[in-house]
Write a protein that holds these residues in place. Sequence first.
Motif, PDB file in Angstrom:
ATOM      1  N   PRO A  20      47.969  47.169  59.841  1.00  0.00           N
ATOM      2  CA  PRO A  20      48.945  47.342  58.758  1.00  0.00           C
ATOM      3  C   PRO A  20      49.813  48.582  58.988  1.00  0.00           C
ATOM      4  N   ALA A  21      51.005  48.552  58.425  1.00  0.00           N
ATOM      5  CA  ALA A  21      51.962  49.639  58.645  1.00  0.00           C
ATOM      6  C   ALA A  21      51.427  50.992  58.189  1.00  0.00           C
ATOM      7  N   GLU A  22      50.642  51.022  57.114  1.00  0.00           N
ATOM      8  CA  GLU A  22      50.164  52.313  56.624  1.00  0.00           C
ATOM      9  C   GLU A  22      49.173  52.955  57.598  1.00  0.00           C
ATOM     10  N   SER A  23      48.249  52.185  58.153  1.00  0.00           N
ATOM     11  CA  SER A  23      47.308  52.780  59.110  1.00  0.00           C
ATOM     12  C   SER A  23      48.031  53.160  60.399  1.00  0.00           C
ATOM     13  N   TRP A  24      49.049  52.397  60.760  1.00  0.00           N
ATOM     14  CA  TRP A  24      49.893  52.720  61.920  1.00  0.00           C
ATOM     15  C   TRP A  24      50.569  54.079  61.727  1.00  0.00           C
ATOM     16  N   LEU A  25      51.147  54.293  60.561  1.00  0.00           N
ATOM     17  CA  LEU A  25      51.814  55.561  60.276  1.00  0.00           C
ATOM     18  C   LEU A  25      50.802  56.702  60.212  1.00  0.00           C
ATOM     19  N   ARG A  26      49.669  56.480  59.586  1.00  0.00           N
ATOM     20  CA  ARG A  26      48.649  57.535  59.492  1.00  0.00           C
ATOM     21  C   ARG A  26      48.164  57.959  60.882  1.00  0.00           C
ATOM     22  N   ALA A  27      48.020  57.008  61.792  1.00  0.00           N
ATOM     23  CA  ALA A  27      47.580  57.347  63.151  1.00  0.00           C
ATOM     24  C   ALA A  27      48.626  58.204  63.858  1.00  0.00           C
ATOM     25  N   ALA A  28      49.905  57.876  63.682  1.00  0.00           N
ATOM     26  CA  ALA A  28      50.968  58.671  64.308  1.00  0.00           C
ATOM     27  C   ALA A  28      51.037  60.068  63.700  1.00  0.00           C
ATOM     28  N   VAL A  84      64.908  49.643  70.844  1.00  0.00           N
ATOM     29  CA  VAL A  84      65.098  48.870  69.618  1.00  0.00           C
ATOM     30  C   VAL A  84      64.129  49.318  68.525  1.00  0.00           C
ATOM     31  N   TYR A  85      62.846  49.402  68.873  1.00  0.00           N
ATOM     32  CA  TYR A  85      61.859  49.681  67.824  1.00  0.00           C
ATOM     33  C   TYR A  85      61.876  51.138  67.358  1.00  0.00           C
ATOM     34  N   THR A  86      62.142  52.071  68.251  1.00  0.00           N
ATOM     35  CA  THR A  86      62.289  53.453  67.780  1.00  0.00           C
ATOM     36  C   THR A  86      63.581  53.590  66.980  1.00  0.00           C
ATOM     37  N   GLY A  87      64.597  52.818  67.356  1.00  0.00           N
ATOM     38  CA  GLY A  87      65.847  52.828  66.603  1.00  0.00           C
ATOM     39  C   GLY A  87      65.665  52.284  65.203  1.00  0.00           C
ATOM     40  N   LEU A  88      64.891  51.207  65.089  1.00  0.00           N
ATOM     41  CA  LEU A  88      64.605  50.663  63.756  1.00  0.00           C
ATOM     42  C   LEU A  88      63.802  51.661  62.927  1.00  0.00           C
ATOM     43  N   LEU A  94      61.589  60.558  58.366  1.00  0.00           N
ATOM     44  CA  LEU A  94      60.224  61.047  58.504  1.00  0.00           C
ATOM     45  C   LEU A  94      60.270  62.544  58.767  1.00  0.00           C
ATOM     46  N   PRO A  95      59.208  63.273  58.425  1.00  0.00           N
ATOM     47  CA  PRO A  95      59.257  64.737  58.468  1.00  0.00           C
ATOM     48  C   PRO A  95      59.284  65.348  59.862  1.00  0.00           C
ATOM     49  N   ASP A  96      58.922  64.599  60.884  1.00  0.00           N
ATOM     50  CA  ASP A  96      58.873  65.146  62.244  1.00  0.00           C
ATOM     51  C   ASP A  96      59.532  64.147  63.186  1.00  0.00           C
ATOM     52  N   PRO A  97      60.587  64.546  63.913  1.00  0.00           N
ATOM     53  CA  PRO A  97      61.265  63.620  64.832  1.00  0.00           C
ATOM     54  C   PRO A  97      60.337  63.032  65.903  1.00  0.00           C
ATOM     55  N   ALA A  98      59.260  63.750  66.216  1.00  0.00           N
ATOM     56  CA  ALA A  98      58.331  63.259  67.236  1.00  0.00           C
ATOM     57  C   ALA A  98      57.579  62.015  66.765  1.00  0.00           C
ATOM     58  N   LEU A  99      57.602  61.777  65.463  1.00  0.00           N
ATOM     59  CA  LEU A  99      56.857  60.637  64.922  1.00  0.00           C
ATOM     60  C   LEU A  99      57.394  59.289  65.412  1.00  0.00           C
ATOM     61  N   TYR A 100      58.688  59.217  65.691  1.00  0.00           N
ATOM     62  CA  TYR A 100      59.256  57.924  66.074  1.00  0.00           C
ATOM     63  C   TYR A 100      58.675  57.421  67.402  1.00  0.00           C
ATOM     64  N   ALA A 102      55.825  58.592  68.613  1.00  0.00           N
ATOM     65  CA  ALA A 102      54.381  58.492  68.382  1.00  0.00           C
ATOM     66  C   ALA A 102      54.026  57.140  67.750  1.00  0.00           C
ATOM     67  N   LEU A 103      54.878  56.676  66.861  1.00  0.00           N
ATOM     68  CA  LEU A 103      54.655  55.358  66.261  1.00  0.00           C
ATOM     69  C   LEU A 103      54.712  54.268  67.323  1.00  0.00           C
ATOM     70  N   TYR A 104      55.716  54.337  68.172  1.00  0.00           N
ATOM     71  CA  TYR A 104      55.840  53.323  69.223  1.00  0.00           C
ATOM     72  C   TYR A 104      54.631  53.373  70.157  1.00  0.00           C
ATOM     73  N   ASP A 105      54.238  54.580  70.546  1.00  0.00           N
ATOM     74  CA  ASP A 105      53.097  54.722  71.450  1.00  0.00           C
ATOM     75  C   ASP A 105      51.812  54.200  70.808  1.00  0.00           C
ATOM     76  N   ARG A 106      51.648  54.424  69.523  1.00  0.00           N
ATOM     77  CA  ARG A 106      50.446  53.972  68.823  1.00  0.00           C
ATOM     78  C   ARG A 106      50.292  52.453  68.903  1.00  0.00           C
ATOM     79  N   HIS A 107      51.376  51.715  68.772  1.00  0.00           N
ATOM     80  CA  HIS A 107      51.253  50.259  68.716  1.00  0.00           C
ATOM     81  C   HIS A 107      50.849  49.666  70.063  1.00  0.00           C
ATOM     82  N   MET A 108      50.882  50.467  71.112  1.00  0.00           N
ATOM     83  CA  MET A 108      50.471  49.982  72.432  1.00  0.00           C
ATOM     84  C   MET A 108      48.996  50.264  72.732  1.00  0.00           C
ATOM     85  N   THR A 109      48.271  50.792  71.765  1.00  0.00           N
ATOM     86  CA  THR A 109      46.861  51.112  71.978  1.00  0.00           C
ATOM     87  C   THR A 109      45.957  50.000  71.464  1.00  0.00           C
ATOM     88  N   ALA A 110      44.784  49.885  72.060  1.00  0.00           N
ATOM     89  CA  ALA A 110      43.825  48.864  71.622  1.00  0.00           C
ATOM     90  C   ALA A 110      43.418  49.067  70.167  1.00  0.00           C
TER      91      ALA A 110
END
Length: 232
Positions: A20-28, A84-88, A94-100, A102-110
């Motif tokens: 879910p999007a919320e756990s994805w964001l929390r991980a980033a 595309v996905y970091t652009g979306l 978000l409070p930290d530009p590095a999060l964008y 980090a979010l993309y990198d998170r979705h590539m993890t098991a």
Amino acid sequence: MTNIKGVLFDFSGTLLRIEPAESWLRAALATCGTAMADAEIARAAAALERAGALPGATSPAEIPAALADLWQIRDRDARHHRAVYTGLARQVPLPDPALYDALYDRHMTAAAWQPYPDAAEVLAELHRRGTRAGLVSNIGWDLRPVLRGHGLDRYLDVCVLSYEHGIQKPDPQLFALACRELGLDPSGVLMVGDDRKADGGATALGCSFLPVDHLPVDRRPDGLRPVLDLVG
């Protein structure tokens, strides 16, 4: 379909589902060491989901004009996919530009993916029967580590990823490549997927097609089991 000798599966929404999007964001946030209040996290996660920023989840409610062309070919190239996905995601403050990133990198993890409850069982049974099995995915990154992380790779003979070939479903060429790698004529191959347009494109080549519903894993406990009834 008693002549089925091999099965090709889609990845997202078929064998596994993204978190879910919320756990994805929390991980980033944890990766970046950034804090947000729970209410802010919930609002931002919902906005990211509406923006279509989480790959494998819902499509964008509206695609920004600057990303529209790239969206159409996002699965043909790893750079396009990330852009595309970091652009979306950047449509949502978000409070930290590095999060964008980090979010993309998170979705590539098991850890970001959960197999459907019957995925391992069905793949293992096909393997036991000696049925060739493979994966065909429209994707912009190497999902093999995710499969390995969940112990599913051992059951798959073939892994055909759109970005590695510059071709994306429903182009019959991608399915033809997968069938060749399976060593089977398309008439003896069953394609299983949640997207009737993209995955159903295999029928143009002569493959059979079994649609499944892209539901949360707890709402689809046995959607893949019909495969076993169709394979001799």
